[in-house]
Each structure stands twice: as structure tokens, then as C-alpha cells.
Design a protein around this motif. Structure first.
Motif, short mmCIF file in Angstrom:
data_model
loop_
_atom_site.label_atom_id
_atom_site.label_comp_id
_atom_site.label_asym_id
_atom_site.label_seq_id
_atom_site.Cartn_x
_atom_site.Cartn_y
_atom_site.Cartn_z
N ILE A 7 0.82 -1.21 0.00
CA ILE A 7 0.00 0.00 0.00
C ILE A 7 0.86 1.27 0.00
N GLY A 8 2.09 1.19 0.53
CA GLY A 8 2.98 2.35 0.52
C GLY A 8 3.36 2.73 -0.90
N HIS A 9 3.71 1.74 -1.71
CA HIS A 9 4.02 2.01 -3.12
C HIS A 9 2.77 2.53 -3.84
N THR A 10 1.64 1.94 -3.48
CA THR A 10 0.38 2.33 -4.12
C THR A 10 0.07 3.80 -3.81
N PRO A 37 -2.66 -4.00 -1.25
CA PRO A 37 -3.68 -3.15 -1.89
C PRO A 37 -4.75 -3.97 -2.62
N TYR A 38 -4.39 -5.16 -3.08
CA TYR A 38 -5.38 -5.99 -3.79
C TYR A 38 -6.56 -6.33 -2.87
N ILE A 39 -6.22 -6.69 -1.62
CA ILE A 39 -7.28 -7.07 -0.68
C ILE A 39 -8.20 -5.87 -0.41
N LEU A 40 -7.58 -4.70 -0.19
CA LEU A 40 -8.38 -3.51 0.14
C LEU A 40 -9.23 -3.05 -1.05
N ALA A 41 -8.64 -3.08 -2.24
CA ALA A 41 -9.39 -2.63 -3.42
C ALA A 41 -10.56 -3.56 -3.69
#
Ligand code: MSP
Length: 659
Positions: A21-24, A311-315
Motif C-alpha cells: 500500500i505504501g508504493h500504491t 492493496p489488492y485485498i483492500l481494493a
């Protein structure tokens, strides 16, 4: 008139692990700024990519049993890889560079040679400290407690023949750039750079390596590869066509307006990069912006600490736009911020479900209920406006200017605060104007009611335009719901109150941002994170072998026998234990209790020939005696213990000794 150009970049990412998520955050922020500039009419070039060379990648590839190229391909192009992530997050980059692209590799060789030919690169011997994970050389004095000052990990001694770049020669010019221009932002980063790197004296930089080969070869000196940061930083110009024929945009787009980078790589971008450009005789970037880190429990996320957020899980759970919005709304750009799932859900519920979602759904529902989906002509104006009408209209009309000022100041979180200030004002306006009371007497109040609803639709439209850079897909849905066509969704229309047609058809659609049940979502996220952690574990794990030796005589004291299962049952009140009645060849039944109920049904074991150690002292378990122990093989699969009883050929008689 030609549009003004705007060139913006993210750092190019290391394809050494899956991105978190930091890179995202870094990429979404750059994307939102790029989208804002496009909306505002700029000719935008937005570049991102991957930084694929270096010792760390070479090591990771070896560990994975792949060639470095296969390894980076799998992380960049593979399923769930970097390209997939940017597609998922709706990143609108115009170009994507990989430092293993042929055109880039040959351009790097030319760039290196140019700096060598002009005397800024010379050959020497490198002796010092090297942090492999960061690909950074350090001098003794730069280390923190003997470790890498960036990541805190141990460094190694490095000594090799190497080329050096005359960074020291550019110290005064770099100081001037940092101190006397707005090149480096936010301003607080300037002091950090000057105090830590310029004041102590800039040392020449080692720019080639000979101890590994995964890099751009120095073509005039085989055995040397170009230092990965020289290779990586140059991506910003090679991707435009500098020293290559692949592209032809260098003259048009360089110098770039903004390099957006995380704070730990500001040093490379604000000292080494401008010095390289000065050496090449090229203009330096307009600005470098060093944003802060997303922290987890107060520390930086990193794969090696095992605390990364996927980020995949959150999105998947909350939607891409909600995630993009959260990242930009919550954390002041330029400062560190603490990530938490609670904060994410709170932001979605408060800003998106309550404030924006309610504004749109209440307004469209009322237009449907009271006017059949389209307001009557003449609703734009009203003879006797209330003070709250005037206030709302003035705030919405001035919103674009306030938003623009914040975006130009690289404060997207503040630009969003401006938008939500107006959205909150509009919700308050509903309470003040009480449309449901007006609707009780349509003959007397119909015109007033239509005007109130028009004001709300128009406010939603203006806010919607300014939210496009942050939530592009959701805003398309919003425009459909409020009946705003493409011609009134642009930058110019964001500054025009009354652009929406009076009789636009409103469509009550799906809820743009459903409210999230915090407890349930937190539980599900925890389960998903746990499952992801397990999936990342090595498939099969076995216990390490014992170092300590046992002498042969002691070993022979263990009496292993083949035993046949005559009966087997669960032990009452125990979830773990099975009770075995065994034929051990002595003529007297032997009873053994074994904690294997998780893996076997008792009825499946009757008749099997097993192995037991029979000379252990008797032991009581759940009030019953156990005489010996059955031998099993144990390992872990995805972190779960797996047990297999050792079963031997049924032709082996009960009581046969195993030796
Ligand atoms: N490859 C170099 C950049 C070369 S640019 C010429 C690199 N790559 S990286 O993959 O490690 O990091 C890419 C970006 O992600 C950096 O800007 C870094 O600061 C950012 N982030 C990585 N973790 C982060 C957080 N936890 N929070 C915010 N940004 C973070 O560095």
C-alpha cells in the motif's frame, strides 16, 4: 494556443517483491496530480516504470531458481504483478519504462560514456560499506550504529576497482539549487539534505561495480556494470528519447515539472540526479517533491518485517476509488501517516457514504419523488433567495479556485478538504431548506422546491468534476445520476454555476458508496490477511535436523516394534486423543494413547500395521494409561502441521523388532 506541458514521474519500482500500500500511495498520488493537470488543460506526460537491475534482484532471482530476467518479468508482468496493480488502481500513466528495455540499456551506456569523456567519471578503487538491500554505498561516518542509515540493516565491506563520479565538483551548484530555489519540496526536506549531505562535504560517488553482473555493462570496460542508481535515475530522460530512437519527446517535455518520490530517496533525486544532469549539460528538473511514508504501527512497512498491507485485498473489499480517495484525503502529502483499516473504513463511511453518497442519493431521490425525475423549467432562478441559498451558491462557485490553489501547492489532501467543506454545506442546506416540508404544498412551494433541488444538483456536479482526479470511475456514475452530460464535466464547467440544464433527467442509481459495517469488515480483513500470510509461507516446512549426536548404544535402547491395530476409538472428552488396542506380539494387548484425532478417523486405522516405541515408561493421559508411543512423520504445509502415522507392510508380523 498550445497547451502548457506538464511532465510528472513516480519513482521506478524495484520488482523484488509484490508492491504494497505504501508504493500504491506514491503512485496514486502522482496519478491524481497528473489527472488534475489533464483536467486543467495541460499537455501531461506521466511516467512510471520498474528499476530492474542490481545485486538485490540478482540474489532474489537465484533464490527463486530463475534467471534475473525471468524473475523480473514474473514480478512486472505476471499475474498480480506491478502492471496488474496499476491497471487495477486505474493509474493513467502515459508511458511505462523498464530499465531492462533495450533502448534504455544502450542509452545508459552512452550517458556513462559522455560523463567519462567529459572527465566527470574516473577510475579508482572503492573501499567502503555497501547496503545490499538499498543498493547504497556508505562511508563509515554515514553509518548509524554501524548499519545502513536508511534501512537500519547491516552493511558489508566492499572493495573493488571502480569508476567514480565527481559529485564533489557540483557541491556548490547543488547547494545553491537547494537553498535558493524551490527545486526541492516541501521546504523542510532542504534542511535535511544540506545538513546531512552538503555541509559535511560531498564525496565522489562510486558508479560502477564488478562483483556482480546483473546491470548495464560499461561497454568500454568489460566486467564493470553501471551503478544501479545512475541507471535508474536516467530513466526519466531515456523514457523521453534521450540518447535513443525509441521516443522523440525529450525536447518537448524535459525538464520535468515534478519528480514525486518517497522521502528516503530524496537524496538521490535532489543531489545525485541534478549533478548528473549538470555533467551532461542538461537542464535540471523544476521540482522534486519528497512525500512521507505510510506507517504501520508507527514503523515503515516492509516485506522483511512482514507488516505490509496488500492493496489488492483492500481494493477488492472497498473498491478502487474508495481506496484511492482514502489515501489522498487522510494523509497530508509530505508528512508520514499511520495506516489502519479502521481509519480507512471510517473515512469511507464519513466522507463517501454519509456526506457525498447521501447528498447524491437524497437529492436524486427527491427529484424523482417530487418531479418524476426532471425539474421544471425556470428552476435555476428564484426571486426571494434565502441567505443559505446565496452562501451555498457562492461556496460552490468559488470552489474550483480554492481547489486549484491547493493542488498547485502540492496539497491534494487540502484540495479534498475544500471539496468536502462544500459537500457538508450542501447537506446542511437540505436540513435548512427542508424540501419534504415544501413538498407538502406543491402549488404554493413547487417553484421553491425545484430551485432548492437544482442548487443541490449543481453543487454535486461541481464537486463531482473536482473529484474526478481522485475517483474517476465513481464520478462517471455520479454524473449519470444527476443528469450531467460530458460537456459540463470539464474544468471550465467547474467554475460556472448554472451549467446544468434546468430539465436534466436525473436517474436514481445504485448507492455510490455503501456504508461499511466496521466490525464485520475488520474481521474479514484480518482473516484475509491471515490467509495471505499463509499463502506466502513456503509450501512445505520440516523441522531442522538436530546438531547434537546420540551414541549408538543409547540409540539401541529404544525398542521399536511393529504393532497391529485391534481396536481404536476416540477418548471421551478429548478432541485430540485416540485410544489404540494393539497386538504387539507378546500375547497381551497393549494400550497406547496418541494425540492424532485431528488427522485420523479411528475406524480407518483398525487392521493397520504401525510402528511403536514400546519401552517408554507408562503415562496417564485423561485418566487412562498409555504404554508407549506410535511413530509418525510430521511436517508443515502452508504453516499448518500435517501428521502421517508410519504404516508398514501388513506382511510384517506383530512384535517384529525394527532396527
Ligand atoms: N527503485 C527505487 C527508485 C528509483 S527512482 C529513479 C526505489 N524503489 S522502491 O520500490 O523501493 O520504492 C518506490 C517508491 O515507493 C519510493 O518513493 C518509496 O518511498 C515508496 N514507498 C515504499 N514504501 C512506502 C511507504 N510505506 N509509504 C510511502 N511510500 C513508500 O526506491
Amino acid at each position: 494556443m498550445e497547451n502548457k506541458k506538464f511532465y510528472i514521474t513516480t519513482p521506478i519500482y524495484y520488482p523484488s517483491d509484490k508492491l504494497h500500500i505504501g508504493h500504491t500511495y506514491c503512485t496514486v498520488a502522482t496519478d491524481a496530480i497528473a489527472r488534475y493537470k489533464r483536467l486543467a488543460g495541460y499537455d501531461v506526460m506521466f511516467l512510471t516504470g520498474t528499476d530492474e537491475h542490481g545485486q538485490k534482484i540478482e540474489q532474489k532471482a537465484t533464490e527463486a531458481g530463475m534467471t534475473p530476467q525471468e524473475f523480473v518479468d514474473s514480478i512486472v508482468e505476471g499475474k498480480g504483478g506491478i502492471l496488474d496493480l496499476w491497471k487495477l488502481m486505474n493509474i493513467s500513466n502515459d508511458r511505462f519504462i523498464r530499465t531492462t528495455d533495450d533502448y534504455h540499456v544502450s542509452a545508459i551506456q552512452k550517458i556513462f560514456k559522455k560523463m567519462y569523456d567529459n572527465g566527470d567519471i574516473y577510475k579508482g578503487a572503492y573501499k567502503g560499506k555497501y547496503c545490499t538491500p538499498c543498493e547504497s554505498f556508505w562511508t563509515e561516518s554515514q553509518l548509524k550504529d554501524g548499519c545502513c542509515p536508511d534501512c537500519g540493516r547491516p552493511v558489508i565491506d566492499a572493495e573493488e576497482e571502480a569508476y567514480f563520479f565527481k559529485l564533489s565538483k557540483y557541491a556548490d551548484k547543488i547547494r545553491d539549487l537547494l537553498e535558493n530555489t524551490d527545486f526541492l519540496q516541501p521546504r523542510s526536506r532542504v534542511n535535511e539534505m544540506v545538513k546531512n549531505f552538503i555541509d559535511p562535504g560531498l564525496e565522489d560517488l562510486c558508479v560502477s561495480r564488478t562483483s556482480f553482473s546483473w546491470g548495464v555493462p560499461v561497454d568500454f570496460d568489460p566486467g564493470h556494470v553501471v551503478y544501479v542508481w545512475v541507471d535508474a535515475l536516467s530513466n526519466y530522460i531515456t523514457a523521453l528519447g534521450y540518447d535513443n530512437d525509441k521516443y522523440d519527446d525529450y525536447k518537448h517535455y524535459w525538464p520535468c515539472e515534478y519528480h514525486i518520490v518517497g522521502k528516503e530517496i530524496v537524496r538521490f533525486h535532489s543531489i545525485i540526479w541534478p549533478a548528473m544532469l549538470m555533467s551532461l549539460g542538461e537542464p535540471v528538473p523544476q521540482h522534486v517533491f519528497g512525500h512521507g511514508w505510510l506507517l504501520l504501527d508507527g514503523g515503515k512497512m516492509s516485506k522483511s518485517k512482514g507488516n505490509v498491507v496488500d492493496p489488492y485485498i483492500l481494493a477488492e473489499k472497498f473498491g478502487v476509488d474508495a481506496l484511492r480517495f482514502f489515501l489522498m484525503r487522510t494523509f497530508p502529502f509530505g508528512s508520514d501517516g499511520n495506516f489502519s483499516n479502521e481509519r480507512l473504513i471510517q473515512t469511507i463511511n464519513t466522507d463517501l457514504a454519509n456526506d457525498l453518497g447521501n447528498l447524491v442519493s437524497r437529492t436524486t431521490a427527491m427529484v424523482g419523488k417530487y418531479f418524476g425525475g426532471a425539474l421544471p423549467e425556470g428552476c435555476k432562478t428564484y426571486d426571494a433567495p434565502e441567505s443559505y441559498d446565496t452562501e451555498l451558491i457562492s461556496m460552490a462557485s468559488g470552489l474550483r479556485a480554492a481547489y486549484e490553489a491547493k493542488m498547485e501547492a502540492m496539497a491534494p489532501h487540502e484540495a479534498l478538504a475544500e471539496v468536502f467543506h462544500v459537500i457538508q454545506r450542501a447537506n446542511k442546506y437540505i436540513d435548512e431548506s427542508t424540501p419534504w416540508t415544501l413538498a407538502k404544498d406543491m402549488e404554493a412551494n413547487g417553484k421553491r422546491l425545484a430551485h432548492v433541488l437544482y442548487n443541490l444538483l449543481e453543487t454535486a456536479r461541481i464537486c463531482g468534476i473536482l473529484l474526478i482526479p481522485f475517483m474517476p470511475e465513481s464520478m462517471e456514475k455520479l454524473f449519470v445520476q444527476i443528469g450531467a452530460g460530458a460537456d459540463i464535466q470539464d474544468w471550465a464547467a467547474a467554475a460556472v454555476w448554472g451549467a446544468l440544464s434546468e430539465t436534466a433527467t436525473v436517474v436514481k442509481g445504485e448507492n455510490l458508496f455503501p456504508r461499511i459495517d466496521m466490525d464485520k469488515a475488520l474481521e474479514e480483513l484480518e482473516a484475509a490477511a491471515e490467509a495471505a500470510k499463509k499463502a506466502a509461507l513456503p509450501a512445505i516446512e520440516t523441522e531442522p535436523q538436530l546438531e547434537e549426536k546420540v551414541d549408538f548404544e543409547t540409540f539401541c535402547k529404544n525398542d521399536f516394534r511393529a504393532v497391529k491395530v485391534k481396536a481404536c476409538s476416540n477418548v471421551k472428552k478429548s478432541e485430540k486423543l485416540l485410544k489404540f488396542t494393539l497386538d504387539d506380539g507378546t500375547g497381551t494387548d497393549r494400550q497406547i494413547l496418541s494425540g492424532i484425532a485431528k488427522w485420523y478417523k479411528p475406524e480407518d486405522l483398525v487392521g493397520k500395521t504401525l510402528v511403536a516405541i514400546v519401552n517408554l515408561p507408562p503415562r496417564k493421559m485423561m485418566g487412562q494409561e498409555s504404554n508407549g508411543m506410535l511413530i509418525s512423520a510430521v511436517h508443515k504445509e502452508k504453516g499448518e502441521e500435517v501428521l502421517n502415522l508410519i504404516m508398514v507392510d501388513d506382511s510384517i508380523p506383530a512384535g517384529a523388532k525394527l532396527c
